[in-house]
Design a protein around this motif. Sequence first.
Motif, PDB file in Angstrom:
ATOM      1  N   GLY A  16       0.818  -1.199   0.000  1.00 20.33           N
ATOM      2  CA  GLY A  16       0.000   0.000   0.000  1.00 20.33           C
ATOM      3  C   GLY A  16       0.855   1.253   0.000  1.00 20.33           C
ATOM      4  N   TRP A  17       0.250   2.316  -0.492  1.00 14.57           N
ATOM      5  CA  TRP A  17       0.829   3.660  -0.381  1.00 14.57           C
ATOM      6  C   TRP A  17      -0.105   4.494   0.497  1.00 14.57           C
ATOM      7  CZ3 TRP A  17       5.532   5.302  -1.882  1.00 14.57           C
ATOM      8  CH2 TRP A  17       6.216   4.572  -2.855  1.00 14.57           C
ATOM      9  N   PHE A  18       0.498   5.211   1.401  1.00 15.01           N
ATOM     10  CA  PHE A  18      -0.213   6.133   2.275  1.00 15.01           C
ATOM     11  C   PHE A  18       0.437   7.500   2.145  1.00 15.01           C
ATOM     12  CE2 PHE A  18      -2.928   3.469   5.036  1.00 15.01           C
ATOM     13  CZ  PHE A  18      -2.515   2.220   4.624  1.00 15.01           C
ATOM     14  N   ARG A  19      -0.246   8.510   2.614  1.00 14.16           N
ATOM     15  CA  ARG A  19       0.354   9.837   2.661  1.00 14.16           C
ATOM     16  C   ARG A  19      -0.079  10.556   3.929  1.00 14.16           C
ATOM     17  NH1 ARG A  19      -2.762  12.684  -2.474  1.00 14.16           N
ATOM     18  NH2 ARG A  19      -4.827  12.985  -1.493  1.00 14.16           N
ATOM     19  N   GLN A  20       0.789  11.466   4.329  1.00 12.72           N
ATOM     20  CA  GLN A  20       0.529  12.234   5.537  1.00 12.72           C
ATOM     21  C   GLN A  20       0.908  13.677   5.282  1.00 12.72           C
ATOM     22  OE1 GLN A  20       2.389  10.662   9.080  1.00 12.72           O
ATOM     23  NE2 GLN A  20       0.967  11.747  10.394  1.00 12.72           N
ATOM     24  N   ALA A  21      -0.094  14.529   5.242  1.00 12.61           N
ATOM     25  CA  ALA A  21       0.143  15.961   5.102  1.00 12.61           C
ATOM     26  C   ALA A  21       0.484  16.542   6.468  1.00 12.61           C
ATOM     27  CB  ALA A  21      -1.094  16.631   4.522  1.00 12.61           C
ATOM     28  N   LYS A  41      -2.114  17.783  -7.805  1.00 10.54           N
ATOM     29  CA  LYS A  41      -2.766  18.970  -7.278  1.00 10.54           C
ATOM     30  C   LYS A  41      -2.060  19.400  -6.005  1.00 10.54           C
ATOM     31  CE  LYS A  41      -7.234  17.195  -8.903  1.00 10.54           C
ATOM     32  NZ  LYS A  41      -8.615  16.828  -8.504  1.00 10.54           N
ATOM     33  N   PRO A  42      -2.161  20.675  -5.642  1.00 10.18           N
ATOM     34  CA  PRO A  42      -1.515  21.128  -4.389  1.00 10.18           C
ATOM     35  C   PRO A  42      -1.947  20.301  -3.177  1.00 10.18           C
ATOM     36  CG  PRO A  42      -2.160  23.004  -5.698  1.00 10.18           C
ATOM     37  CD  PRO A  42      -2.727  21.800  -6.393  1.00 10.18           C
ATOM     38  N   GLU A  43      -3.167  19.833  -3.169  1.00  7.96           N
ATOM     39  CA  GLU A  43      -3.654  19.033  -2.032  1.00  7.96           C
ATOM     40  C   GLU A  43      -3.040  17.641  -1.976  1.00  7.96           C
ATOM     41  OE1 GLU A  43      -5.525  20.631  -4.304  1.00  7.96           O
ATOM     42  OE2 GLU A  43      -7.342  19.494  -4.821  1.00  7.96           O
ATOM     43  N   ASP A  44      -2.267  17.262  -2.992  1.00  6.36           N
ATOM     44  CA  ASP A  44      -1.528  16.003  -2.952  1.00  6.36           C
ATOM     45  C   ASP A  44      -0.215  16.139  -2.193  1.00  6.36           C
ATOM     46  OD1 ASP A  44      -2.553  15.488  -6.342  1.00  6.36           O
ATOM     47  OD2 ASP A  44      -3.381  14.505  -4.559  1.00  6.36           O
ATOM     48  N   THR A  45       0.133  17.353  -1.811  1.00 10.09           N
ATOM     49  CA  THR A  45       1.369  17.578  -1.068  1.00 10.09           C
ATOM     50  C   THR A  45       1.343  16.827   0.254  1.00 10.09           C
ATOM     51  OG1 THR A  45       1.760  19.743  -2.055  1.00 10.09           O
ATOM     52  CG2 THR A  45       2.765  19.321   0.093  1.00 10.09           C
ATOM     53  N   ALA A  46       2.363  15.989   0.467  1.00 10.37           N
ATOM     54  CA  ALA A  46       2.429  15.159   1.667  1.00 10.37           C
ATOM     55  C   ALA A  46       3.708  14.343   1.636  1.00 10.37           C
ATOM     56  CB  ALA A  46       1.223  14.218   1.743  1.00 10.37           C
ATOM     57  N   VAL A  47       3.992  13.719   2.746  1.00  8.41           N
ATOM     58  CA  VAL A  47       5.002  12.669   2.775  1.00  8.41           C
ATOM     59  C   VAL A  47       4.305  11.364   2.410  1.00  8.41           C
ATOM     60  CG1 VAL A  47       6.668  11.395   4.167  1.00  8.41           C
ATOM     61  CG2 VAL A  47       6.364  13.867   4.520  1.00  8.41           C
ATOM     62  N   TYR A  48       4.848  10.663   1.453  1.00  7.76           N
ATOM     63  CA  TYR A  48       4.261   9.426   0.977  1.00  7.76           C
ATOM     64  C   TYR A  48       5.047   8.235   1.520  1.00  7.76           C
ATOM     65  CZ  TYR A  48       1.126  11.850  -2.183  1.00  7.76           C
ATOM     66  OH  TYR A  48       0.111  12.642  -2.695  1.00  7.76           O
ATOM     67  N   TYR A  49       4.307   7.268   2.030  1.00  2.00           N
ATOM     68  CA  TYR A  49       4.897   6.076   2.627  1.00  2.00           C
ATOM     69  C   TYR A  49       4.410   4.822   1.903  1.00  2.00           C
ATOM     70  CZ  TYR A  49       5.765   9.140   6.653  1.00  2.00           C
ATOM     71  OH  TYR A  49       6.182  10.151   7.470  1.00  2.00           O
ATOM     72  N   CYS A  50       5.315   3.886   1.706  1.00  2.00           N
ATOM     73  CA  CYS A  50       4.889   2.579   1.247  1.00  2.00           C
ATOM     74  C   CYS A  50       4.845   1.635   2.448  1.00  2.00           C
ATOM     75  CB  CYS A  50       5.808   2.024   0.164  1.00  2.00           C
ATOM     76  SG  CYS A  50       7.535   1.852   0.630  1.00  2.00           S
ATOM     77  N   ALA A  51       4.013   0.623   2.340  1.00  2.00           N
ATOM     78  CA  ALA A  51       3.828  -0.296   3.447  1.00  2.00           C
ATOM     79  C   ALA A  51       3.501  -1.686   2.926  1.00  2.00           C
ATOM     80  CB  ALA A  51       2.707   0.200   4.358  1.00  2.00           C
ATOM     81  N   ALA A  52       3.835  -2.687   3.727  1.00  2.00           N
ATOM     82  CA  ALA A  52       3.612  -4.081   3.358  1.00  2.00           C
ATOM     83  C   ALA A  52       2.710  -4.762   4.374  1.00  2.00           C
ATOM     84  CB  ALA A  52       4.946  -4.827   3.267  1.00  2.00           C
ATOM     85  N   ASP A  53       1.760  -5.518   3.858  1.00  2.00           N
ATOM     86  CA  ASP A  53       0.800  -6.238   4.691  1.00  2.00           C
ATOM     87  C   ASP A  53       1.024  -7.730   4.474  1.00  2.00           C
ATOM     88  OD1 ASP A  53      -2.852  -6.581   4.485  1.00  2.00           O
ATOM     89  OD2 ASP A  53      -1.388  -7.389   5.897  1.00  2.00           O
ATOM     90  N   SER A  54       1.370  -8.435   5.537  1.00  2.00           N
ATOM     91  CA  SER A  54       1.723  -9.849   5.410  1.00  2.00           C
ATOM     92  C   SER A  54       0.539 -10.797   5.429  1.00  2.00           C
ATOM     93  CB  SER A  54       2.698 -10.243   6.521  1.00  2.00           C
ATOM     94  OG  SER A  54       2.084 -10.077   7.786  1.00  2.00           O
ATOM     95  N   THR A  55      -0.664 -10.273   5.639  1.00  2.00           N
ATOM     96  CA  THR A  55      -1.834 -11.150   5.674  1.00  2.00           C
ATOM     97  C   THR A  55      -2.357 -11.371   4.273  1.00  2.00           C
ATOM     98  OG1 THR A  55      -3.364  -9.309   5.997  1.00  2.00           O
ATOM     99  CG2 THR A  55      -2.471 -10.364   7.961  1.00  2.00           C
ATOM    100  N   TRP A  56      -2.685 -12.599   3.961  1.00  2.00           N
ATOM    101  CA  TRP A  56      -3.204 -12.922   2.624  1.00  2.00           C
ATOM    102  C   TRP A  56      -4.688 -12.621   2.613  1.00  2.00           C
ATOM    103  CZ3 TRP A  56      -0.748 -16.404  -1.266  1.00  2.00           C
ATOM    104  CH2 TRP A  56       0.648 -16.389  -1.130  1.00  2.00           C
TER     105      TRP A  56
END
Length: 124
Positions: free
Chosen positions: A34-39, A86-101
């Motif tokens: 997944g990708w997440f972001r945090q403004a 867009k300006p509202e996309d400004t954020a720190v973007y994080y990738c993440a891994a989920d081990s559950t199938w």
Amino acid sequence: VQLQASGGGLVQAGGSLRLSCAASGRTFSGYNMGWFRQAAGKERVFVAGIRWSGGSTYYADSVKGRFTISRDNAKKTVYLQMNNLKPEDTAVYYCAADSTWSTIATMPDQYDYWGQGTLVTVSS
């Protein structure tokens, strides 16, 4: 698994960026990603997710039609192509891994491993 996100930067509104998240360690192909972001001053929120096989993706409404998540299991890398930024996309973007199938998770606490984040700044 260790995750390293890259590709952030400064872009004008309407421009594009491609983020990458390289994995090392245990088998990458077994994880939903997944990708997440945090403004600034806000909570971390889901942006996009992709199942371990790459056969299913899911997007937040705010990015649907503009962002595309993909993965290359041979390269142990997941990507986020971001178009029409867009300006509202400004954020720190994080990738993440989920081990559950399971289905693609959208809450941060459902993910087991996180990258360090990469800053995306969109100027108007």
